[in-house]
Write an enzyme that holds these catalytic residues in place. Sequence first.
Site, PDB file in Angstrom:
ATOM      1  N   SER A 163       0.850  -1.191   0.000  1.00 13.80           N
ATOM      2  CA  SER A 163       0.000   0.000   0.000  1.00 13.80           C
ATOM      3  C   SER A 163       0.887   1.243   0.000  1.00 13.80           C
ATOM      4  O   SER A 163       1.862   1.318  -0.743  1.00 13.80           O
ATOM      5  CB  SER A 163      -0.947  -0.047   1.208  1.00 13.80           C
ATOM      6  OG  SER A 163      -1.936   0.968   1.123  1.00 13.80           O
ATOM      7  N   GLU A 258      -1.190  -3.286  -7.921  1.00 12.15           N
ATOM      8  CA  GLU A 258      -2.423  -3.590  -7.185  1.00 12.15           C
ATOM      9  C   GLU A 258      -3.000  -2.281  -6.670  1.00 12.15           C
ATOM     10  O   GLU A 258      -2.310  -1.269  -6.571  1.00 12.15           O
ATOM     11  CB  GLU A 258      -2.152  -4.553  -6.027  1.00 12.15           C
ATOM     12  CG  GLU A 258      -1.191  -4.039  -4.970  1.00 12.15           C
ATOM     13  CD  GLU A 258      -1.817  -3.150  -3.907  1.00 12.15           C
ATOM     14  OE1 GLU A 258      -3.056  -3.218  -3.718  1.00 12.15           O
ATOM     15  OE2 GLU A 258      -1.080  -2.381  -3.275  1.00 12.15           O
ATOM     16  N   HIS A 329      -5.055  -5.639  -1.279  1.00 15.48           N
ATOM     17  CA  HIS A 329      -5.732  -5.359  -0.009  1.00 15.48           C
ATOM     18  C   HIS A 329      -6.743  -6.472   0.250  1.00 15.48           C
ATOM     19  O   HIS A 329      -7.962  -6.269   0.266  1.00 15.48           O
ATOM     20  CB  HIS A 329      -6.424  -3.999  -0.069  1.00 15.48           C
ATOM     21  CG  HIS A 329      -5.466  -2.838  -0.108  1.00 15.48           C
ATOM     22  ND1 HIS A 329      -4.598  -2.626  -1.160  1.00 15.48           N
ATOM     23  CD2 HIS A 329      -5.245  -1.850   0.780  1.00 15.48           C
ATOM     24  CE1 HIS A 329      -3.888  -1.533  -0.923  1.00 15.48           C
ATOM     25  NE2 HIS A 329      -4.251  -1.051   0.246  1.00 15.48           N
TER      26      HIS A 329
END
Length: 398
Positions: A163, A258, A329
Amino acid sequence: MNWDNSRRNFLRAGAAVAGAGLLQACSSQGNKPPSAKSTAGAKPVLPKKPQVQRSGNNVLRVVAPSGFASDRMRIETGLTRLYNAGFTVTNQDAAYRRYQRFAGSDSQRLADFQDVASGRVPTPKVLMGLRGGYGAVRLLPDIDLASLGARMREHGTLFFGFSDVCAVQLGILAKSGMCSFAGPMVYNEFGKYTPSVYTMESFINGSTNQMNTITVSSIQRRNSNLEGTLWGGNLSVLASLAGSPYMPDIKDGILFLEDVGEQPYRIERMLQTLLISGVLQKQQAIVLGDFRMGGIRDVYDSSYDFSYVINQIQRLAKVQVLTGFPFGHITHKATFPLGAHAVIRGTNDGGYSVSFSGYPTLDKTTLALDTLLPPPMPYVEIGTVNVTPTAEDGSDLE
């Protein structure tokens, strides 16, 4: 932090967890415990403290460059699990800090890295992110990323995160060529009420084996046969770094991406940013993790979906796009290096495998990593418990 203080801190943390009798549920859907009725009087799902001879080579330093962690019990659970696994956990205060929306002021979060880069503290074996959110990009100009990467290489340091944390990982790769790991973090995964078995097993295998292979069964459009440096991370972060000195310049690479909670047009816009900045055209292939699309549709045209975006970018960039890689996630995520050598081969069932090599590893014999695996679920008679199905981890949607 010396050994006695570290031990006392964790004994206090362990006592707090044990005294609670029930670990507090986190805010994510993927981490909900059974209902209160079914867990009355239950003990926390924490392994027993192992008899492990601690090594100075297994120091784990918590780094918190992004958002703050809101659940104190979950913080203590994550720190205690890592301690029980044999790590000497340092910089624990970083997990409890808060300033505005961040895990501390810019100067505090900067020190998590700069103290290592400058040699103010010894280089640890592991750097592990607390959680994602936002804030890491604010630190990049003030971290001596070249020195940090050099020290990591010298000591074989493994840096785990994903992230927003990948902003620092990308900066290290750009400035020093040192790889990091897409993998679990203190709060997101290790702090869960019941960690994912797949995630914990993948963490153990991906961090201790000198070669690691991840197989994807999702059927692809064509057979794959390529190799190169696999790098990347969160799409939003990469797009924000386009054109900056913190974006790695990888030629003939394999770009992993992602993200979460984005409409198709926003994903395409960020991919277009990487396209017009020249990043995508330099790659052999793009590997897409889990974008958690679910029911997300374009509000103006429901046919403008994720598959359309993939087709568009594949056509414009003229590179192969692979899908279904088990990371994002989500609850069940793999651990793998970013910035290391990878070989991709098509499989007989239409999927593909990715084999990684050339990255630092942990010495499994000096740790108690098996304690990270949750104990077997007890037998429960049908009809006596309200079962909450496991969902994807939404604890870090920023």
